[in-house]
Design an enzyme around this catalytic site. Sequence first.
Site, PDB file in Angstrom:
ATOM      1  N   LYS A 160      -7.269   6.627 -10.234  1.00  0.00           N
ATOM      2  CA  LYS A 160      -7.586   5.377  -9.531  1.00  0.00           C
ATOM      3  C   LYS A 160      -9.108   5.224  -9.420  1.00  0.00           C
ATOM      4  O   LYS A 160      -9.835   6.222  -9.478  1.00  0.00           O
ATOM      5  CB  LYS A 160      -6.969   5.413  -8.132  1.00  0.00           C
TER       6      LYS A 160
ATOM      7  N   HIS B 117      -8.557  10.283   2.248  1.00  0.00           N
ATOM      8  CA  HIS B 117      -7.625   9.495   3.057  1.00  0.00           C
ATOM      9  C   HIS B 117      -8.175   9.330   4.475  1.00  0.00           C
ATOM     10  O   HIS B 117      -8.149   8.234   5.040  1.00  0.00           O
ATOM     11  CB  HIS B 117      -6.262  10.190   3.063  1.00  0.00           C
TER      12      HIS B 117
ATOM     13  N   GLU C 220       9.290   8.306  -2.274  1.00  0.00           N
ATOM     14  CA  GLU C 220       8.182   8.559  -3.199  1.00  0.00           C
ATOM     15  C   GLU C 220       7.860  10.054  -3.208  1.00  0.00           C
ATOM     16  O   GLU C 220       7.689  10.651  -2.148  1.00  0.00           O
ATOM     17  CB  GLU C 220       6.935   7.781  -2.769  1.00  0.00           C
TER      18      GLU C 220
HETATM   19  P1  0O2 Z   1       0.133   7.104   3.693  1.00  0.00           P
HETATM   20  O1  0O2 Z   1       1.519   7.245   4.170  1.00  0.00           O
HETATM   21  O2  0O2 Z   1      -0.850   7.010   4.780  1.00  0.00           O
HETATM   22  O3  0O2 Z   1      -0.226   8.130   2.663  1.00  0.00           O
HETATM   23  P2  0O2 Z   1      -1.111   1.380  -2.229  1.00  0.00           P
HETATM   24  O4  0O2 Z   1      -1.341  -0.020  -2.668  1.00  0.00           O
HETATM   25  O5  0O2 Z   1      -1.987   2.398  -2.951  1.00  0.00           O
HETATM   26  O6  0O2 Z   1      -1.102   1.604  -0.762  1.00  0.00           O
HETATM   27  P3  0O2 Z   1       1.402   1.479  -3.737  1.00  0.00           P
HETATM   28  O7  0O2 Z   1       0.864   0.652  -4.809  1.00  0.00           O
HETATM   29  O8  0O2 Z   1       2.671   1.075  -3.096  1.00  0.00           O
HETATM   30  O9  0O2 Z   1       0.374   1.761  -2.562  1.00  0.00           O
HETATM   31  O10 0O2 Z   1       1.664   2.894  -4.275  1.00  0.00           O
HETATM   32  P4  0O2 Z   1       0.685   4.012  -4.718  1.00  0.00           P
HETATM   33  O11 0O2 Z   1      -0.559   3.469  -5.327  1.00  0.00           O
HETATM   34  O12 0O2 Z   1       1.512   4.895  -5.524  1.00  0.00           O
HETATM   35  O13 0O2 Z   1       0.224   4.671  -3.330  1.00  0.00           O
HETATM   36  C1  0O2 Z   1       1.086   5.178  -2.394  1.00  0.00           C
HETATM   37  C2  0O2 Z   1       0.463   6.372  -1.693  1.00  0.00           C
HETATM   38  O14 0O2 Z   1      -0.344   7.108  -2.608  1.00  0.00           O
HETATM   39  C3  0O2 Z   1      -0.485   6.023  -0.566  1.00  0.00           C
HETATM   40  O15 0O2 Z   1       0.223   5.800   0.603  1.00  0.00           O
HETATM   41  C4  0O2 Z   1      -1.314   7.302  -0.475  1.00  0.00           C
HETATM   42  O16 0O2 Z   1      -0.587   8.339   0.144  1.00  0.00           O
HETATM   43  C5  0O2 Z   1      -1.472   7.646  -1.921  1.00  0.00           C
HETATM   44  N1  0O2 Z   1      -2.683   7.007  -2.455  1.00  0.00           N
HETATM   45  C6  0O2 Z   1      -2.746   5.974  -3.307  1.00  0.00           C
HETATM   46  N2  0O2 Z   1      -4.018   5.681  -3.600  1.00  0.00           N
HETATM   47  C7  0O2 Z   1      -4.787   6.544  -2.920  1.00  0.00           C
HETATM   48  C8  0O2 Z   1      -6.206   6.739  -2.822  1.00  0.00           C
HETATM   49  O17 0O2 Z   1      -7.031   6.063  -3.428  1.00  0.00           O
HETATM   50  N3  0O2 Z   1      -6.627   7.747  -1.995  1.00  0.00           N
HETATM   51  C9  0O2 Z   1      -5.759   8.545  -1.305  1.00  0.00           C
HETATM   52  N4  0O2 Z   1      -6.266   9.502  -0.536  1.00  0.00           N
HETATM   53  N5  0O2 Z   1      -4.421   8.356  -1.382  1.00  0.00           N
HETATM   54  C10 0O2 Z   1      -3.943   7.385  -2.176  1.00  0.00           C
HETATM   55  P5  0O2 Z   1      -0.423   4.991   1.828  1.00  0.00           P
HETATM   56  O18 0O2 Z   1       0.163   3.643   1.845  1.00  0.00           O
HETATM   57  O19 0O2 Z   1      -1.909   5.091   1.809  1.00  0.00           O
HETATM   58  O20 0O2 Z   1       0.176   5.685   3.047  1.00  0.00           O
END
Ligand code: 0O2
Length: 276
Positions: free
Chosen positions: A113, A156, A140
């Site tokens: 990413k 995060h 997931e």
């Molecule tokens: P949580 O529960 O706080 O971890 P997105 O648009 O990225 O939020 P999408 O497209 O539905 O989500 O799915 P994706 O990209 O697979 O991301 C889902 C989860 O991947 C996120 O959950 C994070 O846990 C992790 N993730 C995705 N991108 C990043 C990033 O750039 N940095 C970090 N540290 N983690 C990432 P959430 O929603 O953040 O929730």
Amino acid sequence: MEIRLWRELLVPYELAVKELVMKFHQLKKEHKEKDLYCPIEEVSGRVKSINSILEKMQRKQISWDELEEKVEDIAGIRIICQFYEDIEVVAELIRRRRDMRVLEEKDYITHMKASGYRSYHMIIAYNTETLEGCREIRAEIQIRTLAMNFWATIEHSLQYKYRGNMPKHLAERLSNAADSILQLDAEMSSVRNEVMDAQNSMLHQSNLVADILNNIENLYHYSNKREVAKIQDEFYRIYETKDLEQLERFHRELDIIAEGYRAQALSQDMGNGSSI
Ligand code: 0O2
């Protein structure tokens, strides 16, 4: 507005997380029992907080009706591997399972990413059984190395702190750190075979010792105590030599002795006319 029963909504997700974590732990245990190198280092799971679900719905303009289909990580499992190569091994183990169906795979390892985030995501469909009957839900599974996880955890927290407005200098540092993580994983991969050998032999020794002591304990219950004490002394003597081959030989011999005693005890039981 219709009342949202969050606790009720989350019940199957809580169940799924518990079951999935338990199943991946079981996979680890099976590898260990079979003296096999395990590609899974750690497993954890969580149900997404209501706050985080609401935030995602808002950010992605997801309606209530679409919630369970579009927020795919309400149930989240994280599998941490030691090495980059283990990630594909774990993904393949998941693809081959019959109790979960892979709906989608997101490869943020080959396609990192923009933030520097690297991880392999699999969205699965999983059946849960509750009082209300069978429900198929989505979960997931995030698979990444220890090093990738280190980076993602730190990033995060910072993302949460700055809520999308990360200062440029910090984003740059994180991006540099992501490059270092990439390098670190590559370095570690180059010693993977040696590490695997070392871990396999440690595991093998640990299983041997557990087996031997288990055999000694069993012998203690149905044979001459003085002889068992001698066998035990011999075990500790060999153990101190740290010689794996000697330990293996002792293990084989003890197996034969234990088998002999078992046969003897069985024939005595039969002689006494006792039945199972
Ligand atoms: P949580 O529960 O706080 O971890 P997105 O648009 O990225 O939020 P999408 O497209 O539905 O989500 O799915 P994706 O990209 O697979 O991301 C889902 C989860 O991947 C996120 O959950 C994070 O846990 C992790 N993730 C995705 N991108 C990043 C990033 O750039 N940095 C970090 N540290 N983690 C990432 P959430 O929603 O953040 O929730």
